[in-house]
Design a protein around this motif. Sequence first.
Motif, mmCIF file in Angstrom:
data_model
loop_
_atom_site.group_PDB
_atom_site.id
_atom_site.type_symbol
_atom_site.label_atom_id
_atom_site.label_comp_id
_atom_site.label_asym_id
_atom_site.label_seq_id
_atom_site.Cartn_x
_atom_site.Cartn_y
_atom_site.Cartn_z
ATOM 1 N N HIS A 1 2.455 -2.900 2.406
ATOM 2 C CA HIS A 1 1.437 -2.007 3.106
ATOM 3 C C HIS A 1 0.308 -1.261 2.531
ATOM 4 O O HIS A 1 -0.709 -1.349 3.069
ATOM 5 C CB HIS A 1 2.372 -0.964 3.981
ATOM 6 C CG HIS A 1 3.524 -1.304 4.816
ATOM 7 N ND1 HIS A 1 3.146 -2.147 6.080
ATOM 8 C CD2 HIS A 1 4.845 -1.445 4.533
ATOM 9 C CE1 HIS A 1 4.240 -2.275 6.607
ATOM 10 N NE2 HIS A 1 5.335 -2.169 5.876
ATOM 11 N N ARG A 2 0.341 -0.926 1.260
ATOM 12 C CA ARG A 2 -0.503 -0.441 0.398
ATOM 13 C C ARG A 2 -1.697 -1.461 0.207
ATOM 14 O O ARG A 2 -2.917 -1.279 0.321
ATOM 15 C CB ARG A 2 -0.126 0.300 -0.765
ATOM 16 C CG ARG A 2 0.341 1.469 -0.700
ATOM 17 C CD ARG A 2 1.099 2.153 -1.983
ATOM 18 N NE ARG A 2 -0.167 2.249 -2.820
ATOM 19 C CZ ARG A 2 0.275 2.866 -4.021
ATOM 20 N NH1 ARG A 2 1.348 3.247 -4.441
ATOM 21 N NH2 ARG A 2 -0.625 2.905 -5.088
ATOM 22 N N LEU A 3 -1.208 -2.654 -0.166
ATOM 23 C CA LEU A 3 -1.984 -3.541 -0.348
ATOM 24 C C LEU A 3 -2.874 -4.046 0.998
ATOM 25 O O LEU A 3 -4.079 -4.203 0.940
ATOM 26 C CB LEU A 3 -1.555 -4.967 -0.802
ATOM 27 C CG LEU A 3 -2.208 -6.292 -1.084
ATOM 28 C CD1 LEU A 3 -3.069 -5.965 -2.117
ATOM 29 C CD2 LEU A 3 -1.108 -7.405 -1.609
ATOM 30 N N PHE A 4 -2.328 -4.054 2.066
ATOM 31 C CA PHE A 4 -3.004 -4.467 3.399
ATOM 32 C C PHE A 4 -4.159 -3.419 3.749
ATOM 33 O O PHE A 4 -5.192 -3.700 3.800
ATOM 34 C CB PHE A 4 -1.958 -4.508 4.438
ATOM 35 C CG PHE A 4 -2.803 -4.629 5.729
ATOM 36 C CD1 PHE A 4 -3.109 -5.926 6.327
ATOM 37 C CD2 PHE A 4 -2.984 -3.637 6.526
ATOM 38 C CE1 PHE A 4 -3.769 -6.103 7.253
ATOM 39 C CE2 PHE A 4 -3.587 -3.748 7.976
ATOM 40 C CZ PHE A 4 -3.944 -5.222 8.407
ATOM 41 N N ARG A 5 -3.706 -2.012 3.333
ATOM 42 C CA ARG A 5 -4.625 -0.781 3.574
ATOM 43 C C ARG A 5 -5.872 -1.109 2.692
ATOM 44 O O ARG A 5 -7.134 -0.797 3.040
ATOM 45 C CB ARG A 5 -3.952 0.266 3.492
ATOM 46 C CG ARG A 5 -3.236 0.687 4.611
ATOM 47 C CD ARG A 5 -2.766 2.360 4.589
ATOM 48 N NE ARG A 5 -2.001 2.698 3.367
ATOM 49 C CZ ARG A 5 -0.656 2.632 3.249
ATOM 50 N NH1 ARG A 5 -0.089 2.285 4.055
ATOM 51 N NH2 ARG A 5 -0.296 3.087 2.028
#
Length: 368
Positions: A54-58
């Motif tokens: 999720h952090r990578l996507f953000r």
Amino acid sequence: MNTPHGADTFTCPEFLAMERTIIDDFVDCTREACEEAEVCVKELNNGGGTAYIHRLFRAMHSLKGNCQMVGLGPFTDLLHRIEEIVARVRANQDPYFRELGEFLLLANDEVEDLLNDLIAHGFTSDIRRKKLFDLCDALQKNSAHGFQPQHFKDAIALLDGKAESNDTVSKPQKVVLELPADMELMRKFAAHIDNLSIYRKNRTDQVAQLTESLNEALNFLVDAEQLKVASLMHDVGMSFIPHSIFNKEGVLSKEEVKKIQEHVVTSSQLLLRFGGWDEAARMVLDHHERFDGSGYPNGLQGEQIHPGARMLSIVDTFCSVTNERSDRSYKRSLLSAISEINANSDSQFDPQMVEVFNSVVRKLIAKQ
């Protein structure tokens, strides 16, 4: 948009016409997003959980959104294709594997290279942009049965070979044996040391700008050109230190600390070899001396330390704090840095210069 330089290049006039402070802010945000992506990939490769997906996507979404905000249309389209790869993993359509993460980091590096090229020259390679776009497109189209590690390995091999791309091969450059101007060569040396660590991005430029501002606020206490050269060269000696020490996390041994401290001698000796920069060499040699006499290499105290070195010491520490990776906002980082400077006034730093530097930083905060 193609440029007069050829159909193989493109430019983004809307972005390039913006104020330099906006462009600099964009560069800082881009760097932070890329660093965040790097952290996430590292953790995922070590077994990190879905929170890092999720952090990578953000991080990827922020990259795309920032480009869209400043009118970088060609980059927005490209980053959307890269983001789609992460989105599939985030939606549990496909598993994460190491090759996917390595491709994403390489793709981010390529985007950063293209952006830096655009900012420096006003145009950049459309061949390289299209190549990355097509690779992302192919990865999507070839994944009817899910993402496959081999497909990403092949994409990495193709992308990593960008040095042999058509635009490079068709425009061979002759290497001419000539001696560039001192300042030009020093800037190359400074860029090299800054590129050795993610924590040093544009660090030397920041030091040079702030020392110039501090010197101006002190009514040009030292020669401006000598100070600029000292700012560019003060850490170049660090490039001669083994990478295992330079990038070590944790406590250094006494021998490793001694190796680190040698950089001031190496940097100052290089300046003496240039010729005509003796005062800058002295500033570099003294910039890790402390006002109370507990610094290195000579244990100088107070007025014994060159005034240019006393300025450089303050600014170098300030930039070191503001370049640390953290979750704090930029303005809070500025305040944290100046708090540290003030806390060490009269021990590490010249107290009178610290007072003047406070006013320089107040102006900087006002601009932000």
